[in-house]
Design an enzyme around this catalytic site. Structure first.
Site, PDB file in Angstrom:
ATOM      1  N   ASP A   1       0.829  -1.199   0.000  1.00 14.03           N
ATOM      2  CA  ASP A   1       0.000   0.000   0.000  1.00 14.03           C
ATOM      3  C   ASP A   1       0.871   1.259   0.000  1.00 14.03           C
ATOM      4  O   ASP A   1       1.829   1.356   0.785  1.00 14.03           O
ATOM      5  CB  ASP A   1      -0.880  -0.022   1.262  1.00 14.03           C
ATOM      6  CG  ASP A   1      -1.830   1.151   1.344  1.00 14.03           C
ATOM      7  OD1 ASP A   1      -2.732   1.224   0.507  1.00 14.03           O
ATOM      8  OD2 ASP A   1      -1.670   1.991   2.247  1.00 14.03           O
TER       9      ASP A   1
ATOM     10  N   GLU B   1       1.478  -0.762  -5.169  1.00  6.82           N
ATOM     11  CA  GLU B   1       0.563   0.333  -5.490  1.00  6.82           C
ATOM     12  C   GLU B   1       1.454   1.497  -5.912  1.00  6.82           C
ATOM     13  O   GLU B   1       1.777   2.380  -5.109  1.00  6.82           O
ATOM     14  CB  GLU B   1      -0.309   0.727  -4.298  1.00  6.82           C
ATOM     15  CG  GLU B   1      -1.408   1.692  -4.746  1.00  6.82           C
ATOM     16  CD  GLU B   1      -2.024   2.528  -3.638  1.00  6.82           C
ATOM     17  OE1 GLU B   1      -3.110   3.090  -3.877  1.00  6.82           O
ATOM     18  OE2 GLU B   1      -1.438   2.648  -2.550  1.00  6.82           O
TER      19      GLU B   1
HETATM   20  C1  GLC Z   1      -3.910   3.350  -0.633  1.00  7.95           C
HETATM   21  C2  GLC Z   1      -5.218   2.604  -0.565  1.00  7.95           C
HETATM   22  C3  GLC Z   1      -6.308   3.576  -0.235  1.00  7.95           C
HETATM   23  C4  GLC Z   1      -6.003   4.176   1.110  1.00  7.95           C
HETATM   24  C5  GLC Z   1      -4.607   4.775   1.137  1.00  7.95           C
HETATM   25  C6  GLC Z   1      -4.168   5.041   2.531  1.00  7.95           C
HETATM   26  O1  GLC Z   1      -3.899   4.294  -1.630  1.00  7.95           O
HETATM   27  O2  GLC Z   1      -5.451   1.936  -1.778  1.00  7.95           O
HETATM   28  O3  GLC Z   1      -7.569   2.969  -0.233  1.00  7.95           O
HETATM   29  O4  GLC Z   1      -6.943   5.158   1.410  1.00  7.95           O
HETATM   30  O5  GLC Z   1      -3.638   3.910   0.602  1.00  7.95           O
HETATM   31  O6  GLC Z   1      -3.826   3.852   3.177  1.00  7.95           O
END
Ligand code: GLC
Length: 574
Positions: free
Chosen positions: A237, A297
């Protein structure tokens, strides 16, 4: 970070389409594995599927999905053709950001079940040949995490340096101008110790200090904890944001304001710092010890940034998601062609997604309100046949649409609360999975935490299984084809007819065979023709594998008519 667009409901096009699948021929080749070139790793041949656990299946009737719910749907996932599920965070959490604020990395939130339930799910998934990927929220914790509770307790506490604490510039003035992705300053003053802590996301998501070796060790141990429980990897993440400039330079301010009303800013000093790559190499080493995969991500804005995430020696993230692909927000052959070329040019193994829990569903982003189901199939026809690994988002295979809140008081997502009405947040793409036509789409016996859209009456698993022309049936056929057609798994990618503004075409070549894919990205009939002699295939005859257009007479590659938004796939041999 998030694409904040929101979409209204879509009208449905009920047109019947022809689906022609020649799986029998394909099955004969199921045993052919790559004998030349490099053998694939398991995750290169796999189809991944993201599950937002709150919204997948509710087994205990509280309106919120849970692990036992997921367990009860493994047959469905297997039958669909899924090889690995990525479960969005299901750890204990105050749910400020619906699980992305973790208060204990080594347990399951009671609303989702117990560690024992997790173990059962892991065992059952293994029986189904489905791997589990956990979401690793490594940039920040919840303030309720025991590390933060201690850290905040005094300036000299054992965990003080596990987070990023700084003095303000002056009374009431934060340490610098950094802005939170959730709105307002990224610094929160804590009167208890008279300092500010840094939070890129919500106030309830303090950033960990990855410069502290104790943090690194504790977090690496978290990954080991889950590997030992049968997990096959992690989705990392917000990995771009792990490090911040220790000198806290102000970020350059850009003209204009964002949807949350804050000044636009170039996150020069708190996004994608080079230290991220050093850390990823170490995290990868731990993963290697467990034959695990890391999925990133990774919000990159050019090929160099994406390339870097693979690591100079393929020693960082095996699967960095290519979100540049998602910047194409319309059905456009030329835009997708250039994004695919961009991904291919990194030399890495591409990872394609068309939606997730942070962006409006692909059904809404690409649908034209007249041909939505055809377009849903068209998009599948693309991202499931490109060279690379696809990650599906739950319900995408049904043509699930966004169901955005219409009143501020209904908004659950903190981004929507902060940004209403310009920014409605992400609730719309997180609604319950649509299983059947019964109340709450068969997701739960109780009122679900988010409402299902009216379209669940037609777009649900049970109804679509009965309909040979449904989006779901298309996905099932296509995923079976992908699994059994060696060129779709192993073939290279060669763009065809690159000047065609309407039809995206390419060939996946593997040994003596190739699969040609043609995708009509326009609302009008298109005539196309292929000459593959330059690609080493002289035949003009092809065996149709799957099409949503009328059957092509004689399978002639030099004369194909494609109906609006139609998909055509055919096999050719040398
Ligand atoms: C990432 C997740 C998102 C979340 C953010 C903070 O972008 O995909 O849903 O709000 O991280 O953890």
């Amino acid at each position: 970070m998030e694409d904040g667009h929101t979409m209204s409901g879509n009208s449905r096009a009920g047109a019947l389409i022809t689906l022609l699948v020649c799986l029998s021929v394909s099955f004969a080749q199921a045993q052919v594995r790559p004998a030349e070139g490099q053998a694939h790793q398991w995750w290169q041949d796999a189809v991944f599927y993201e599950i937002y656990p709150r919204s997948f299946a509710d087994s205990n009737g509280d309106g919120i999905g849970d692990l036992n719910g997921i367990d009860s749907k493994l047959d469905y996932l297997k039958d669909l053709g899924v090889d690995a599920i990525w479960i969005s965070p299901c750890y204990p959490s105050p749910q400020v950001d619906f699980g992305y604020d973790v208060s204990d990395y080594e347990d399951i939130d009671p609303m989702y079940g117990t560690l024992k339930d997790f173990q059962r799910l892991a065992n059952d998934a293994k029986q189904h040949d489905i791997r589990i990927i956990m979401d690793f929220v490594l940039n920040h914790t919840s303030p309720q995490h025991k590390w933060f509770l201690d850290s905040a307790s005094s300036r000299t506490s054992a965990h003080r340096d596990w987070y990023i604490w700084r003095d303000g510039k002056a009374p009431g003035v934060p340490p610098n101008n950094w802005i939170s992705g959730f709105g307002g300053s990224a610094w929160q003053f804590d009167p208890r110790t008279g300092q500010y802590y840094y939070h890129y996301f919500a106030v309830g998501q303090p950033d960990l200090n990855w410069r502290n070796p104790a943090v690194e060790k504790a977090m690496f141990d978290v990954t080991r904890f889950w590997y030992e429980r049968g997990v096959s990897g992690f989705r990392l993440d917000a990995v771009d944001l792990l490090f911040e400039d220790p000198n806290l330079h102000d970020n350059p301010v850009l003209p204009g304001k964002n949807d949350l009303g804050d000044p636009n800013m170039e996150n020069k000093y708190n996004d994608k710092l080079p230290e991220v790559h050093t850390e990823l190499k170490k995290l990868r080493k731990v993963a290697e010890e467990h034959d695990a995969v890391l999925i990133g991500e990774t919000y990159t804005s050019n090929r160099e940034e994406l390339k870097e995430y693979y690591g100079d020696h393929n020693d960082e993230i095996q699967m960095p998601m290519d979100f540049m692909f998602c910047t194409v927000n319309k059905v456009s052959a030329s835009d997708f062609r250039s994004q695919i070329a961009n991904a291919e040019s990194t030399g890495g193994w591409p990872v394609y997604v068309i939606s997730n829990h942070d962006m409006p569903r692909s059904y809404d982003r690409y649908g034209d309100k007249q041909h939505n189901d055809q377009i849903a199939k068209l998009m599948a026809g693309m991202y499931l046949t490109l060279r690379g690994t696809p990650i599906m988002y739950y319900g995408e295979e049904l043509g699930m649409e966004n169901n955005d809140p219409v009143r501020k008081e209904d908004v659950k997502d903190p981004i929507g609360v902060a940004g209403w009405p310009e920014e409605k947040g992400r609730d719309g793409e997180r609604t319950p999975m649509q299983w059947n036509t019964s109340a709450n789409a068969g997701f739960s016996a109780a009122k679900p935490w988010l409402p299902v859209p009216a379209s669940y009456k037609t777009h649900n698993v049970a109804s679509e299984l009965e309909d040979p022309n449904s989006v779901l049936q298309f996905y099932r056929h296509l995923l079976a084809l992908r699994r059994h057609e060696p060129a779709l798994l192993n073939g290279d990618y060669v763009a065809l007819n690159q000047d065609d503004p309407n039809v995206l075409s390419y060939v996946r070549r593997y040994k003596n065979e190739a699969v040609v894919v043609a995708l009509n990205m326009s609302a009008t009939v298109q005539q196309i023709s292929f000459n593959l002699s330059g690609e080493g295939f002289s035949a003009s005859q092809a065996t149709t594998l799957l099409t949503t257009s009328s059957p092509q007479p004689g399978g002639r590659l030099d004369h194909i008519a494609l109906e609006p938004f139609a998909v055509y796939m055919a096999r050719v041999s040398r």
